[in-house]
Design a protein around this motif. Structure first.
Motif, short mmCIF file in Angstrom:
data_model
loop_
_atom_site.label_atom_id
_atom_site.label_comp_id
_atom_site.label_asym_id
_atom_site.label_seq_id
_atom_site.Cartn_x
_atom_site.Cartn_y
_atom_site.Cartn_z
N LEU A 165 77.97 -62.86 -13.71
CA LEU A 165 77.21 -62.54 -12.50
C LEU A 165 77.79 -61.32 -11.80
O LEU A 165 77.06 -60.38 -11.45
CB LEU A 165 77.19 -63.73 -11.55
N VAL A 166 79.08 -61.30 -11.61
CA VAL A 166 79.74 -60.18 -10.93
C VAL A 166 79.52 -58.88 -11.71
O VAL A 166 79.20 -57.84 -11.13
CB VAL A 166 81.25 -60.46 -10.74
N HIS A 193 74.07 -53.24 -11.42
CA HIS A 193 72.80 -52.97 -10.75
C HIS A 193 72.95 -52.71 -9.25
O HIS A 193 71.97 -52.77 -8.51
CB HIS A 193 71.83 -54.12 -10.99
N ASP A 194 74.19 -52.45 -8.81
CA ASP A 194 74.47 -52.10 -7.42
C ASP A 194 73.98 -53.16 -6.43
O ASP A 194 73.37 -52.86 -5.42
CB ASP A 194 73.87 -50.73 -7.08
N ILE A 195 74.25 -54.42 -6.76
CA ILE A 195 73.93 -55.54 -5.88
C ILE A 195 75.23 -55.97 -5.20
O ILE A 195 76.24 -56.19 -5.87
CB ILE A 195 73.32 -56.72 -6.68
N PHE A 222 77.67 -64.84 -2.36
CA PHE A 222 76.74 -64.19 -1.43
C PHE A 222 76.27 -62.92 -2.11
O PHE A 222 77.08 -62.08 -2.49
CB PHE A 222 77.50 -63.86 -0.14
N LEU A 223 74.95 -62.78 -2.29
CA LEU A 223 74.39 -61.58 -2.89
C LEU A 223 73.39 -60.95 -1.92
O LEU A 223 72.65 -61.67 -1.24
CB LEU A 223 73.64 -61.90 -4.18
N ALA A 224 73.41 -59.63 -1.86
CA ALA A 224 72.46 -58.93 -0.98
C ALA A 224 72.05 -57.62 -1.65
O ALA A 224 72.87 -56.91 -2.22
CB ALA A 224 73.10 -58.63 0.37
N ALA A 225 70.75 -57.35 -1.58
CA ALA A 225 70.19 -56.11 -2.11
C ALA A 225 68.78 -55.93 -1.58
O ALA A 225 68.02 -56.89 -1.48
CB ALA A 225 70.17 -56.13 -3.64
N HIS A 252 65.29 -59.89 -9.89
CA HIS A 252 64.58 -60.10 -8.62
C HIS A 252 65.18 -59.29 -7.48
O HIS A 252 64.45 -58.77 -6.63
CB HIS A 252 64.61 -61.61 -8.28
N LEU A 253 66.50 -59.16 -7.47
CA LEU A 253 67.19 -58.49 -6.37
C LEU A 253 67.25 -56.98 -6.50
O LEU A 253 67.38 -56.28 -5.51
CB LEU A 253 68.61 -59.04 -6.22
N LYS A 254 67.19 -56.46 -7.72
CA LYS A 254 67.36 -55.01 -7.87
C LYS A 254 66.12 -54.22 -7.57
O LYS A 254 65.05 -54.70 -7.38
CB LYS A 254 67.91 -54.66 -9.25
#
Length: 93
Positions: A11-12, A18-20, A37-40, A91-93
């Motif tokens: 995951l990391v 992908h710069d998340i 905690f992931l944010a993008a 989904h986040l990128k």
């Protein structure tokens, strides 16, 4: 992948690729809080990682904490496979 640690490392790696924004969570004095905690792109996701072999189960405390976070409007997901990591990274990128 056979362990939660290997899944976490994957995951990391994918988040960096992908710069998340990805951080390990530690809630002092609180058990059952999600692992990551992931944010993008204006999105925030809390992730609980479990063993990819199907043996990782949520504890009662984890289930309670995840339900409380969801009730408060947080996006919380339980991840137990490389495929699920890839889907959320996409989904986040």
């Amino acid at each position: 992948m056979k362990t939660e640690k290997q899944l976490d490392q994957y995951l990391v790696k994918q988040c960096r690729k992908h710069d998340i924004y990805c951080r390990k969570l530690v809630a002092v004095g609180q058990t059952g809080f999600p692992d990551r905690f992931l944010a993008a792109d204006g999105q925030v996701v809390l992730m609980e990682l479990k063993r990819p072999d199907g043996q990782g189960k949520l504890s009662a405390k984890q289930t309670l904490e995840i339900n409380r976070l969801k009730a408060a409007g947080a996006t919380v997901v339980v991840i137990d496979s490389v495929t699920a990591v890839d889907e959320w990274v996409e989904h986040l990128k």
